[in-house]
Design a protein around this motif. Structure first.
Motif, short mmCIF file in Angstrom:
data_model
loop_
_atom_site.label_atom_id
_atom_site.label_comp_id
_atom_site.label_asym_id
_atom_site.label_seq_id
_atom_site.Cartn_x
_atom_site.Cartn_y
_atom_site.Cartn_z
N LYS A 147 0.78 -1.26 -0.05
CA LYS A 147 -0.10 -0.03 0.22
C LYS A 147 0.91 1.34 -0.04
CE LYS A 147 -3.66 -2.23 2.22
NZ LYS A 147 -4.13 -2.77 3.39
N LEU A 148 0.73 2.19 -1.04
CA LEU A 148 1.39 3.25 -1.17
C LEU A 148 0.68 4.27 -1.56
CD1 LEU A 148 4.67 3.46 -0.63
CD2 LEU A 148 4.74 3.14 -3.07
N GLY A 149 0.34 5.61 -0.66
CA GLY A 149 -0.69 6.33 -1.10
C GLY A 149 -1.98 5.47 -1.61
N ASP A 150 -2.36 5.92 -2.73
CA ASP A 150 -3.59 5.54 -3.19
C ASP A 150 -3.43 4.14 -3.85
OD1 ASP A 150 -4.96 7.92 -2.39
OD2 ASP A 150 -5.05 8.49 -4.39
N LEU A 151 -2.36 3.54 -3.86
CA LEU A 151 -2.01 2.57 -4.72
C LEU A 151 -2.12 1.18 -3.91
CD1 LEU A 151 0.97 3.53 -6.76
CD2 LEU A 151 -1.47 3.30 -7.51
N GLU A 152 -2.63 0.25 -4.34
CA GLU A 152 -2.76 -0.92 -3.43
C GLU A 152 -2.20 -2.28 -4.52
OE1 GLU A 152 -5.95 -2.43 -1.00
OE2 GLU A 152 -6.05 -0.42 0.11
N ILE A 153 -0.89 -2.66 -4.67
CA ILE A 153 -0.60 -3.40 -5.42
C ILE A 153 -0.18 -4.82 -5.03
CG2 ILE A 153 1.53 -3.54 -7.31
CD1 ILE A 153 1.89 -0.28 -6.58
N PRO A 154 -0.82 -5.89 -5.85
CA PRO A 154 -0.30 -7.37 -5.46
C PRO A 154 1.11 -7.30 -5.72
CG PRO A 154 -1.89 -7.25 -7.12
CD PRO A 154 -1.80 -5.65 -6.84
N THR A 155 1.78 -7.89 -4.65
CA THR A 155 3.29 -7.88 -4.87
C THR A 155 3.81 -9.34 -4.20
OG1 THR A 155 3.32 -5.94 -3.94
CG2 THR A 155 5.36 -7.17 -3.16
N LEU A 156 4.59 -10.04 -5.09
CA LEU A 156 5.18 -11.43 -5.09
C LEU A 156 6.55 -11.40 -4.63
CD1 LEU A 156 4.49 -14.43 -5.28
CD2 LEU A 156 5.40 -13.95 -7.64
N PRO A 157 7.02 -11.78 -3.42
CA PRO A 157 8.49 -11.92 -3.30
C PRO A 157 9.01 -13.27 -3.79
CG PRO A 157 7.24 -12.07 -0.94
CD PRO A 157 6.21 -12.07 -2.35
N ILE A 158 10.36 -13.17 -4.27
CA ILE A 158 10.84 -14.29 -5.10
C ILE A 158 12.47 -14.30 -4.58
CG2 ILE A 158 9.49 -14.59 -7.16
CD1 ILE A 158 11.80 -13.18 -8.57
N TYR A 159 13.14 -15.34 -4.58
CA TYR A 159 14.47 -15.59 -4.16
C TYR A 159 15.22 -14.76 -5.08
CZ TYR A 159 13.52 -19.98 -1.83
OH TYR A 159 13.20 -21.07 -0.56
N HIS A 160 16.28 -14.27 -4.55
CA HIS A 160 17.35 -13.54 -5.38
C HIS A 160 18.06 -14.51 -6.25
CE1 HIS A 160 20.37 -10.73 -6.60
NE2 HIS A 160 19.69 -9.71 -6.10
N PRO A 161 18.44 -14.08 -7.65
CA PRO A 161 19.09 -14.91 -8.54
C PRO A 161 20.25 -15.45 -7.79
CG PRO A 161 18.90 -12.81 -9.45
CD PRO A 161 17.95 -12.62 -8.18
N ALA A 162 21.06 -14.37 -7.17
CA ALA A 162 22.36 -14.78 -6.67
C ALA A 162 22.45 -15.89 -5.76
CB ALA A 162 23.13 -13.49 -6.00
N PHE A 163 21.32 -15.94 -5.09
CA PHE A 163 21.18 -17.14 -4.08
C PHE A 163 20.89 -18.38 -4.99
CE2 PHE A 163 18.02 -19.36 -1.27
CZ PHE A 163 18.93 -19.99 -0.58
N LEU A 164 20.11 -18.19 -5.95
CA LEU A 164 19.74 -19.37 -6.71
C LEU A 164 20.97 -19.75 -7.53
CD1 LEU A 164 16.38 -18.50 -8.24
CD2 LEU A 164 16.55 -19.96 -6.40
N LEU A 165 21.79 -18.85 -7.85
CA LEU A 165 23.25 -19.48 -8.42
C LEU A 165 23.78 -20.35 -7.26
CD1 LEU A 165 24.28 -16.19 -10.27
CD2 LEU A 165 23.58 -18.19 -11.34
N ARG A 166 23.69 -20.08 -6.18
CA ARG A 166 24.57 -21.12 -5.19
C ARG A 166 23.59 -22.18 -4.80
NH1 ARG A 166 26.42 -15.67 -5.43
NH2 ARG A 166 28.63 -15.56 -5.31
N GLN A 167 22.28 -22.20 -4.93
CA GLN A 167 21.25 -23.16 -4.60
C GLN A 167 20.25 -23.53 -5.65
OE1 GLN A 167 21.32 -24.44 -1.09
NE2 GLN A 167 22.71 -23.20 -0.49
N PRO A 168 20.98 -24.02 -6.83
CA PRO A 168 20.31 -24.21 -7.89
C PRO A 168 19.08 -25.16 -7.55
CG PRO A 168 22.68 -24.99 -8.03
CD PRO A 168 22.47 -24.36 -6.89
N ALA A 169 18.98 -26.09 -6.59
CA ALA A 169 17.89 -27.09 -6.49
C ALA A 169 16.82 -26.17 -5.96
CB ALA A 169 18.30 -27.94 -5.15
N LEU A 170 16.95 -24.91 -5.62
CA LEU A 170 15.87 -24.10 -5.00
C LEU A 170 14.88 -23.34 -6.21
CD1 LEU A 170 16.87 -22.64 -1.94
CD2 LEU A 170 15.50 -24.54 -2.29
N LYS A 171 15.92 -23.55 -7.50
CA LYS A 171 15.12 -22.87 -8.73
C LYS A 171 13.81 -23.74 -8.83
CE LYS A 171 19.25 -22.02 -11.26
NZ LYS A 171 20.23 -22.51 -12.36
#
Ligand code: URA
Length: 257
Positions: free
Chosen positions: A215-239
């Motif tokens: 929520k930001l001012g009048d905006l209400e935006i659906p938001t999806l958190p995902i893993y950082h690709p730098a983390f996935l480069l070290r933990q490829p199983a989590l892809k």
């Protein structure tokens, strides 16, 4: 604690991952790096960083707030950021890193802070982790025409260290204004730092893939958190989790139609 375990926990911490409880005499946050193309740095002190901004940074946040009040469009914001004094991070960076992709896209992707390649090229997510991020989005047919990519912090922290909580706080008015101007229909938060900075929540491991509303001012935006690709480069199983997140994102995009 055994060294190998300590370094594993440090890397998880670096990657914005929740770490298991560490014995009392060990600082909970080990070297303060997060999920960018970064190597762990040596701990600077044994006490955890304070959450609230200290006096030297408070005026920076106020300065950013004052600055954005006059901004009416993305060109003005880009210029204002390029001239903004954000302290050590802007002093040491080659240039500010604003955004790439389509500002009219429905989807805004927000990472943490530029790394070395981004600092050189002046664009977000153009290094190795950025290439993986592009492939992740390409898996559901998204590209620079259909997404807009930026970071919470617009300057590469010196030596690729983590942005401090104070620096994040000082730059928040800039990313908030950026979101308001783009007014995306969907936000994707890449990694734990961006997730925490913009939602106030913590724990990317348990929250990735879980939609929330920004929520930001009048905006209400659906938001999806995902893993950082730098983390996935070290933990490829989590892809595989990122694949599930992309399917969920695709579902949300379909629902917009
Ligand atoms: N990591 C980030 O979070 N952002 C970038 O632009 C590059 C690496």
């Amino acid at each position: 604690m055994e060294r190998s375990l300590e370094s594993l926990l440090a890397w998880w911490d670096v990657s914005g991952v929740d770490v298991p409880d560490i014995p009392q005499n060990t600082p909970r946050r080990l070297p303060t790096q997060t999920a960018t193309d970064k190597k762990p740095a040596a701990p600077k002190s044994s006490s955890p960083a304070p959450r609230k901004p200290e006096t030297p940074n408070a005026p920076k946040s106020a300065a950013a707030e004052a600055l954005v009040r006059k901004i009416e469009n993305l060109d003005q914001l880009r210029l204002a950021i390029s001239e903004f004094d954000a302290g050590e991070i802007s002093d040491h960076a080659r240039q500010s890193v604003f955004a790439r992709g389509n500002p009219k896209a429905d989807i805004m992707v927000i990472g943490e802070a530029p790394g070395r390649d981004e600092d050189i090229q002046g664009k977000p997510f153009v290094g190795k982790s950025g290439q993986l991020l592009d492939r992740i989005f390409a898996s559901i047919g998204l590209n620079e025409d259909t997404i807009y990519i930026t970071n919470v912090i617009n300057w590469r922290p010196p030596g690729n260290r983590n942005p401090t909580p104070e620096e994040i706080e000082a730059c928040l008015p800039l990313i908030h204004k950026h979101i308001e101007l783009v007014a995306p229909k969907i936000i994707v938060l890449v990694g734990g730092v961006s997730f925490s900075a913009l939602t106030g929540m913590t724990g990317i491991m348990k929250n990735r893939g879980q939609w929330t509303t920004l929520k930001l001012g009048d905006l209400e935006i659906p938001t999806l958190p995902i893993y950082h690709p730098a983390f996935l480069l070290r933990q490829p199983a989590l892809k595989k989790d990122s694949w599930l997140d992309m399917l969920s994102l695709r579902g949300q995009i379909e629902a917009l139609k």
